[in-house]
Design a protein around this motif. Structure first.
Motif, short mmCIF file in Angstrom:
data_model
loop_
_atom_site.label_atom_id
_atom_site.label_comp_id
_atom_site.label_asym_id
_atom_site.label_seq_id
_atom_site.Cartn_x
_atom_site.Cartn_y
_atom_site.Cartn_z
N MET A 130 56.55 20.06 -31.32
CA MET A 130 57.06 18.99 -30.48
C MET A 130 58.44 19.31 -29.95
SD MET A 130 54.70 16.92 -30.02
CE MET A 130 55.60 15.64 -29.19
N SER A 131 59.32 19.79 -30.82
CA SER A 131 60.67 20.06 -30.35
C SER A 131 60.66 21.22 -29.36
CB SER A 131 61.60 20.36 -31.52
OG SER A 131 61.23 21.55 -32.17
N SER A 132 59.84 22.19 -29.59
CA SER A 132 59.74 23.32 -28.68
C SER A 132 59.18 22.86 -27.33
CB SER A 132 58.85 24.39 -29.30
OG SER A 132 58.72 25.47 -28.42
N PHE A 133 58.15 22.03 -27.38
CA PHE A 133 57.57 21.50 -26.15
C PHE A 133 58.60 20.65 -25.42
CE2 PHE A 133 55.57 17.95 -23.95
CZ PHE A 133 54.81 18.63 -23.01
N ASP A 134 59.28 19.77 -26.17
CA ASP A 134 60.28 18.90 -25.57
C ASP A 134 61.38 19.71 -24.89
OD1 ASP A 134 58.90 16.73 -26.54
OD2 ASP A 134 60.29 16.35 -28.22
N GLU A 135 61.86 20.73 -25.57
CA GLU A 135 62.92 21.56 -24.99
C GLU A 135 62.46 22.24 -23.72
OE1 GLU A 135 64.41 24.26 -27.95
OE2 GLU A 135 64.87 22.62 -29.32
N ARG A 136 61.27 22.80 -23.72
CA ARG A 136 60.75 23.47 -22.52
C ARG A 136 60.57 22.47 -21.39
NH1 ARG A 136 56.09 26.53 -25.60
NH2 ARG A 136 55.55 24.37 -25.68
N PHE A 137 60.06 21.30 -21.73
CA PHE A 137 59.84 20.27 -20.71
C PHE A 137 61.15 19.85 -20.06
CE2 PHE A 137 59.41 15.78 -19.51
CZ PHE A 137 58.38 15.89 -18.58
N VAL A 138 62.15 19.61 -20.91
CA VAL A 138 63.46 19.18 -20.40
C VAL A 138 64.06 20.28 -19.52
CG1 VAL A 138 65.84 18.64 -21.09
CG2 VAL A 138 63.91 17.53 -22.23
N LYS A 139 63.95 21.52 -19.91
CA LYS A 139 64.49 22.64 -19.12
C LYS A 139 63.79 22.71 -17.77
CE LYS A 139 66.12 25.74 -22.73
NZ LYS A 139 65.92 27.01 -23.42
N LYS A 140 62.47 22.58 -17.76
CA LYS A 140 61.74 22.66 -16.50
C LYS A 140 62.09 21.50 -15.57
CE LYS A 140 57.97 25.58 -17.82
NZ LYS A 140 56.61 25.95 -17.56
N VAL A 141 62.21 20.31 -16.14
CA VAL A 141 62.57 19.15 -15.33
C VAL A 141 63.98 19.33 -14.78
CG1 VAL A 141 63.07 16.67 -15.41
CG2 VAL A 141 60.97 17.55 -16.44
N SER A 142 64.89 19.82 -15.63
CA SER A 142 66.27 20.06 -15.17
C SER A 142 66.31 21.08 -14.05
CB SER A 142 67.14 20.53 -16.33
OG SER A 142 67.28 19.53 -17.28
N LEU A 143 65.57 22.17 -14.21
CA LEU A 143 65.51 23.19 -13.14
C LEU A 143 64.95 22.59 -11.86
CD1 LEU A 143 64.24 26.35 -15.06
CD2 LEU A 143 66.47 26.05 -13.96
N PHE A 144 63.90 21.82 -12.00
CA PHE A 144 63.28 21.18 -10.83
C PHE A 144 64.27 20.24 -10.15
CE2 PHE A 144 60.81 17.63 -9.05
CZ PHE A 144 60.11 18.32 -8.06
N LEU A 145 64.97 19.42 -10.94
CA LEU A 145 65.94 18.50 -10.38
C LEU A 145 67.10 19.23 -9.72
CD1 LEU A 145 66.03 15.72 -13.14
CD2 LEU A 145 64.99 15.57 -10.87
N ASN A 146 67.55 20.32 -10.31
CA ASN A 146 68.62 21.13 -9.72
C ASN A 146 68.17 21.73 -8.41
OD1 ASN A 146 70.59 20.62 -11.62
ND2 ASN A 146 69.99 22.39 -12.90
N GLU A 147 66.93 22.18 -8.34
CA GLU A 147 66.40 22.73 -7.09
C GLU A 147 66.36 21.67 -6.01
OE1 GLU A 147 62.61 24.61 -7.73
OE2 GLU A 147 63.45 26.03 -9.16
N LEU A 148 65.94 20.45 -6.40
CA LEU A 148 65.89 19.35 -5.43
C LEU A 148 67.29 19.00 -4.92
CD1 LEU A 148 63.29 16.84 -6.92
CD2 LEU A 148 63.06 18.21 -4.85
N LYS A 149 68.25 19.02 -5.84
CA LYS A 149 69.63 18.67 -5.50
C LYS A 149 70.21 19.69 -4.54
CE LYS A 149 72.77 18.80 -8.69
NZ LYS A 149 73.62 18.54 -9.83
N ASP A 150 69.85 20.98 -4.76
CA ASP A 150 70.37 22.04 -3.92
C ASP A 150 69.79 22.01 -2.51
OD1 ASP A 150 72.00 22.94 -5.94
OD2 ASP A 150 70.60 24.50 -6.61
N LYS A 151 68.67 21.37 -2.31
CA LYS A 151 68.03 21.36 -0.98
C LYS A 151 68.58 20.32 -0.11
CE LYS A 151 63.66 23.32 -2.22
NZ LYS A 151 62.27 23.22 -2.23
#
Length: 151
Positions: A130-151
């Motif tokens: 769970m913690s591993s999944f949670d960490e990966r999920f949060v990282k992917k969402v953060s990357l996605f949000l950063n990409e959206l912000k940069d556009k």
């Protein structure tokens, strides 16, 4: 354990072997005398050999005394009660109280300890997943949000 299979007939057959207590008798000789382990094993080995040669089906106190005399080893006085408690399987099991022994209380304790260890391992594994999944999920969402912000 859930997939283990035990052949009760074979186990009962092995337990009925009159010589299954040979090592226990060696322990008895060492415990109740000043005999060293090697001498005790020599005596019991000779008693087994004598029994096979004479087609006897087990040990008697007299057969052990005879084996000791044949080997010129002075055998201490072992009482019938002590001897009998060391050739009777249920009695032997109750005498063994050390960690890892076949004593029913020890077996129950080992089973409980094993179940506790398995429960902890399963819990750790689930938390790790769970913690591993949670960490990966949060990282992917953060990357996605950063990409959206940069556009």
């Amino acid at each position: 354990m859930s997939t283990s299979k035990f052949n009760k007939d074979k186990l009962a057959e092995a337990a009925a072997d009159k010589f299954i207590v040979a090592t226990d008798l060696c322990d008895m000789l060492v415990k109740f005398s000043d005999l060293d382990n090697r001498s005790a094993h020599r005596i019991i080995g000779r008693a087994v050999r004598n029994a096979y040669e004479e087609e006897h089906d087990g040990f008697t106190l007299d057969s052990i005394k005879l084996a000791a005399r044949q080997l010129n080893i002075e055998l201490p006085n072992i009482s019938e009660q002590v001897f009998n408690s060391n050739i009777d399987i249920p009695s032997l099991i109750s005498l063994r109280k050390g960690l890892g022994s076949a004593n029913p209380e020890q077996v129950k304790s080992m089973v409980q300890d094993s179940q506790n260890c398995l429960a902890k391992a399963h819990s750790f594994q689930e938390n790790y997943r769970m913690s591993s999944f949670d960490e990966r999920f949060v990282k992917k969402v953060s990357l996605f949000l950063n990409e959206l912000k940069d556009k």
